[in-house]
Design a protein around this motif. Structure first.
Motif, PDB file in Angstrom:
ATOM      1  N   ALA A 160      24.938   2.776   0.499  1.00  0.00           N
ATOM      2  CA  ALA A 160      25.648   1.199   1.482  1.00  0.00           C
ATOM      3  C   ALA A 160      26.378   0.465   1.945  1.00  0.00           C
ATOM      4  N   HIS A 161      26.496  -0.337   0.344  1.00  0.00           N
ATOM      5  CA  HIS A 161      27.690  -1.042  -0.010  1.00  0.00           C
ATOM      6  C   HIS A 161      29.692  -0.855   0.016  1.00  0.00           C
ATOM      7  N   ARG A 162      28.916   0.194  -0.876  1.00  0.00           N
ATOM      8  CA  ARG A 162      30.457   0.558  -1.061  1.00  0.00           C
ATOM      9  C   ARG A 162      30.891   1.422  -0.067  1.00  0.00           C
ATOM     10  N   VAL A 163      30.579   1.724   0.788  1.00  0.00           N
ATOM     11  CA  VAL A 163      30.352   2.294   2.889  1.00  0.00           C
ATOM     12  C   VAL A 163      31.015   1.062   3.289  1.00  0.00           C
ATOM     13  N   ARG A 164      30.077   0.016   3.363  1.00  0.00           N
ATOM     14  CA  ARG A 164      30.528  -1.116   4.046  1.00  0.00           C
ATOM     15  C   ARG A 164      32.766  -1.866   3.847  1.00  0.00           C
ATOM     16  N   ASP A 165      32.171  -1.613   1.857  1.00  0.00           N
ATOM     17  CA  ASP A 165      33.634  -2.347   1.429  1.00  0.00           C
ATOM     18  C   ASP A 165      34.986  -1.298   1.688  1.00  0.00           C
ATOM     19  N   GLY A 166      34.567  -0.396   2.345  1.00  0.00           N
ATOM     20  CA  GLY A 166      35.423   0.855   2.064  1.00  0.00           C
ATOM     21  C   GLY A 166      36.036   0.425   3.609  1.00  0.00           C
ATOM     22  N   LEU A 167      34.362   0.603   4.437  1.00  0.00           N
ATOM     23  CA  LEU A 167      35.638  -0.061   5.507  1.00  0.00           C
ATOM     24  C   LEU A 167      36.343  -1.271   6.363  1.00  0.00           C
ATOM     25  N   ARG A 168      35.942  -2.232   5.500  1.00  0.00           N
ATOM     26  CA  ARG A 168      36.246  -3.379   5.685  1.00  0.00           C
ATOM     27  C   ARG A 168      37.798  -3.445   5.103  1.00  0.00           C
ATOM     28  N   PRO A 227      41.719   3.296  10.710  1.00  0.00           N
ATOM     29  CA  PRO A 227      42.045   3.829  11.609  1.00  0.00           C
ATOM     30  C   PRO A 227      43.802   3.550  11.668  1.00  0.00           C
ATOM     31  N   ARG A 228      44.923   3.774  12.133  1.00  0.00           N
ATOM     32  CA  ARG A 228      46.177   3.074  12.904  1.00  0.00           C
ATOM     33  C   ARG A 228      47.026   3.412  11.639  1.00  0.00           C
ATOM     34  N   PRO A 229      47.283   3.606  10.685  1.00  0.00           N
ATOM     35  CA  PRO A 229      46.732   6.188  11.215  1.00  0.00           C
ATOM     36  C   PRO A 229      45.207   6.113  10.522  1.00  0.00           C
ATOM     37  N   GLY A 230      45.243   7.131  11.349  1.00  0.00           N
ATOM     38  CA  GLY A 230      43.443   7.793  11.080  1.00  0.00           C
ATOM     39  C   GLY A 230      43.456   7.923   9.303  1.00  0.00           C
ATOM     40  N   ARG A 231      43.105   7.701   9.125  1.00  0.00           N
ATOM     41  CA  ARG A 231      43.317   8.813   7.349  1.00  0.00           C
ATOM     42  C   ARG A 231      42.802   8.306   6.627  1.00  0.00           C
ATOM     43  N   ILE A 232      41.718   8.952   5.303  1.00  0.00           N
ATOM     44  CA  ILE A 232      40.724   8.413   4.856  1.00  0.00           C
ATOM     45  C   ILE A 232      40.802   7.610   3.263  1.00  0.00           C
ATOM     46  N   THR A 233      39.789   6.759   3.333  1.00  0.00           N
ATOM     47  CA  THR A 233      39.929   5.827   3.040  1.00  0.00           C
ATOM     48  C   THR A 233      39.171   5.797   1.592  1.00  0.00           C
ATOM     49  N   ASP A 234      38.151   6.378   1.276  1.00  0.00           N
ATOM     50  CA  ASP A 234      37.314   6.645   0.287  1.00  0.00           C
ATOM     51  C   ASP A 234      35.909   7.645   0.257  1.00  0.00           C
ATOM     52  N   VAL A 235      36.041   8.330  -0.696  1.00  0.00           N
ATOM     53  CA  VAL A 235      35.172   9.504  -0.660  1.00  0.00           C
ATOM     54  C   VAL A 235      33.840   9.399  -1.204  1.00  0.00           C
ATOM     55  N   ILE A 236      32.458   9.045  -0.735  1.00  0.00           N
ATOM     56  CA  ILE A 236      31.082   9.033  -2.072  1.00  0.00           C
ATOM     57  C   ILE A 236      30.716  10.102  -2.020  1.00  0.00           C
ATOM     58  N   GLU A 237      30.744  10.960  -3.497  1.00  0.00           N
ATOM     59  CA  GLU A 237      29.656  11.780  -3.834  1.00  0.00           C
ATOM     60  C   GLU A 237      28.107  10.815  -3.762  1.00  0.00           C
ATOM     61  N   SER A 238      27.480  10.992  -3.277  1.00  0.00           N
ATOM     62  CA  SER A 238      26.227  10.862  -2.797  1.00  0.00           C
ATOM     63  C   SER A 238      25.100  11.424  -4.134  1.00  0.00           C
ATOM     64  N   PHE A 262      26.457  18.077   2.317  1.00  0.00           N
ATOM     65  CA  PHE A 262      26.023  17.916   4.318  1.00  0.00           C
ATOM     66  C   PHE A 262      26.965  16.158   4.260  1.00  0.00           C
ATOM     67  N   VAL A 263      28.082  16.240   4.989  1.00  0.00           N
ATOM     68  CA  VAL A 263      29.015  15.420   4.790  1.00  0.00           C
ATOM     69  C   VAL A 263      29.409  14.726   6.157  1.00  0.00           C
ATOM     70  N   SER A 264      29.399  13.022   5.722  1.00  0.00           N
ATOM     71  CA  SER A 264      29.265  12.276   7.385  1.00  0.00           C
ATOM     72  C   SER A 264      30.691  12.065   7.099  1.00  0.00           C
ATOM     73  N   PHE A 265      31.324  11.606   8.926  1.00  0.00           N
ATOM     74  CA  PHE A 265      32.435  11.059   8.993  1.00  0.00           C
ATOM     75  C   PHE A 265      32.011   9.290   9.367  1.00  0.00           C
ATOM     76  N   ILE A 266      32.532   8.163   8.417  1.00  0.00           N
ATOM     77  CA  ILE A 266      32.176   7.352   9.927  1.00  0.00           C
ATOM     78  C   ILE A 266      33.299   6.526   9.292  1.00  0.00           C
ATOM     79  N   GLY A 267      33.502   5.902  10.781  1.00  0.00           N
ATOM     80  CA  GLY A 267      34.613   4.662  10.326  1.00  0.00           C
ATOM     81  C   GLY A 267      34.945   3.828  12.146  1.00  0.00           C
ATOM     82  N   PRO A 268      35.495   3.370  11.852  1.00  0.00           N
ATOM     83  CA  PRO A 268      35.905   2.590  13.539  1.00  0.00           C
ATOM     84  C   PRO A 268      36.461   4.012  14.582  1.00  0.00           C
ATOM     85  N   SER A 269      36.171   2.782  15.692  1.00  0.00           N
ATOM     86  CA  SER A 269      36.931   4.552  16.855  1.00  0.00           C
ATOM     87  C   SER A 269      38.702   4.287  16.780  1.00  0.00           C
TER      88      SER A 269
END
Lengths: 265, 239
Positions: free
Chosen positions: A250-258, A219-230, A42-49
């Motif tokens: 959740a922290h790790r996701v937030r850090d990755g987004l930041r 974004p800019r360019p659209g890319r993967i910054t982290d893949v977290i195995e839950s 079950f893979v989620s893709f998360i990130g800003p628009s």
């Protein structure tokens, strides 16, 4: 059982690029995306628009064509997989025909694929049960709430035997209480059907709660910054969201987004 | 006013007594217009669908043209068909002038653009909304067209009825190519024009009543079907 099919990746992307040519110059919707999704993930893709999460899902579904790299779905090209009906796709808007009842809407793919009348009825009642809409088959879409319409659209994607379910922010327009409920149901459904699910979201709790694998994009360019195995177990009551592990992920996701997001723009 | 009331009563009695001359005129009108719309749909619907989903050079220009032709003046269509069918015209050998067939041809020219333009609008909006859904179900672009058409059939019937409404009500084209010959090419609209100028108002009025009744019936059918096609709109109007 001499061969272990589970080791065969369902979706495999290598150095995937997608560049749109616009009047303002090229836009790198996806750049150098590498990802492997195994059966039952079950893979989620998360990130800003603009991070390419929806674009990537659309590439898997052959609704967009990458401009570089390779992408395989069930060992085929995405378009071959599409024509072989390898996936069910749930769009952001439920997209139900207003002049068809819920049952008739769910029958649409079955009609197209030439299932017999009896089998259509049988499958419709089965998937209505799965999404907790039993008894609503005779209603028209406008008689149902937004959450129920979205469930009907999920039922439509489940009605035929695709092993992959691709969902593009299916609950994005719903309020949080309904969303919690649908997330819980979706996990049950995943558990019972053993499908491989790709799920686009911009909600951190949703991504962490649902996924076995969380793909953080920027974004800019659209890319993967982290893949977290839950590390969370498959069985997840809603209150798992108060656990230490959940909050850490959740922290790790937030850090990755930041980290991936430049606030100077 | 006295006169009008009297003529109107005579007109009603003509309708209610099932006057055979009146009935013949009504039947010919329906026959000509229904056949014109039938052939118009055979050409207009595939043309409209092709314009909606096809991608070819000149498509935009063709759409503008078809939309513009929706408002063709019937007398001009009548004139052009007349020139084609007249003894010295390119199709003169067929000897079709002043026959019901000529009237069907003229009305066909009138209604085909209407049916094509409305079909294009319908199919284009269906396509925009549902094409990716159908694609995700494994359909090719070409294969999704019949699915869209079938699911849009009620909306497409609206296009058919709009064409019929136009055909049954026009007078300019049929009077030129049909010649308004008694018992041969005399239809409701041409009879009304003729009888009014002769002062025979009761027959004209009787046909007028029938014509308006048909127009109302067609519009009611369109509105009922449109409501069936999108029940949520009907529901909102109750609120």
């Amino acid at each position: 059982m001499t061969t272990e099919h589970n080791t065969q990746p369902v979706i495999e992307a290598a150095n995937l690029d997608l560049t749109f040519q616009t009047n303002d110059g090229p836009v790198h919707a996806l750049k150098d995306v590498n990802l492997t999704i195994d059966k039952g993930d079950f893979v989620s893709f998360i990130g800003p628009s603009g991070c390419g999460k929806t674009t990537f899902l659309r590439c898997i579904a052959a609704l967009e064509t990458p401009t570089g790299g390779t992408l395989s779905v069930n060992g085929m090209t995405p378009d071959e997989a599409r024509r072989k009906r390898a996936y069910g796709y749930v769009f952001q808007a439920a997209g139900l025909y207003p002049w068809r009842t819920i049952a008739k809407n769910i029958k649409l793919p079955l009609e197209i694929m030439g299932y017999s009348k009896a089998e259509q009825d049988e499958r419709v009642s089965k998937v209505l049960e799965l999404v907790d809409l039993a008894g609503f088959g005779g209603k028209f879409p406008w008689q149902l709430s937004g959450g129920m319409q979205q469930r009907a659209s999920i039922a439509r994607a489940l009605a035929f035997d695709a092993d992959i379910l691709l969902m593009d922010e299916p609950f994005g327009a719903l309020d949080e209480i309904v969303r919690d409920h649908l997330n819980e149901q979706l996990l049950h459904l995943w558990d019972r059907t053993n499908k491989t699910i790709g799920f686009v979201t911009h909600s951190i709790p949703e991504a962490v709660y649902l996924s076995t694998k969380i793909v953080v994009m920027s974004p800019r360019p659209g890319r993967i910054t982290d893949v977290i195995e839950s590390p969370l177990p498959r069985e997840r009551p809603l209150d798992i969201r108060d656990s230490k592990e959940f909050i850490e992920i959740a922290h790790r996701v937030r850090d990755g987004l930041r980290a991936g997001h430049s606030y100077d723009d | 006013m006295q006169d009008f009331a009297q003529e109107f009563m005579t007109a009603l009695s003509l309708i209610l007594s099932g006057d055979s001359e009146l009935l013949n005129i009504v039947f010919l009108s329906l026959k000509v217009s229904l056949l014109a719309v039938f052939f118009g749909a055979l050409v207009g619907m595939p043309l409209g669908a092709a314009l909606a989903v096809g991608r070819f050079p000149g498509r935009r220009a063709l759409i503008v043209l078809v939309n513009a032709l929706m408002g063709l003046p019937p007398v001009v269509v009548g004139l052009c068909v007349y020139l084609m069918l007249s003894r010295s015209g390119p199709l003169g050998v067929l000897q079709l002038l002043y026959t019901p067939t000529a009237m069907i041809i003229a009305q066909f020219v009138l209604v085909t653009p209407i049916i094509a333009a409305l079909t294009r609008q319908t199919v284009e909006s269906l396509d925009a909304e549902y094409t990716e859904q159908l694609r995700s179900l494994g359909l090719s672009r070409l294969a999704s067209v019949p699915v869209l058409l079938w699911d849009g059939r009620i909306a497409l019937l609206t296009a058919f009825l709009a064409g019929f409404g136009r055909a049954i009500a026009e007078v300019g084209a049929v009077i030129i190519v049909g010649g308004n010959i008694n018992h041969v090419t005399r239809v409701m609209t041409t009879t009304i024009a003729l009888e009014t100028s002769k002062g025979n108002l009761s027959l004209a009025l009787a046909l007028g009543v029938i014509l308006i009744a048909i127009a109302i019936a067609v519009n009611a059918a369109v509105s009922l079907l449109a409501r069936g096609a999108a029940p949520q709109r009907g529901e909102l109007s109750h609120a």
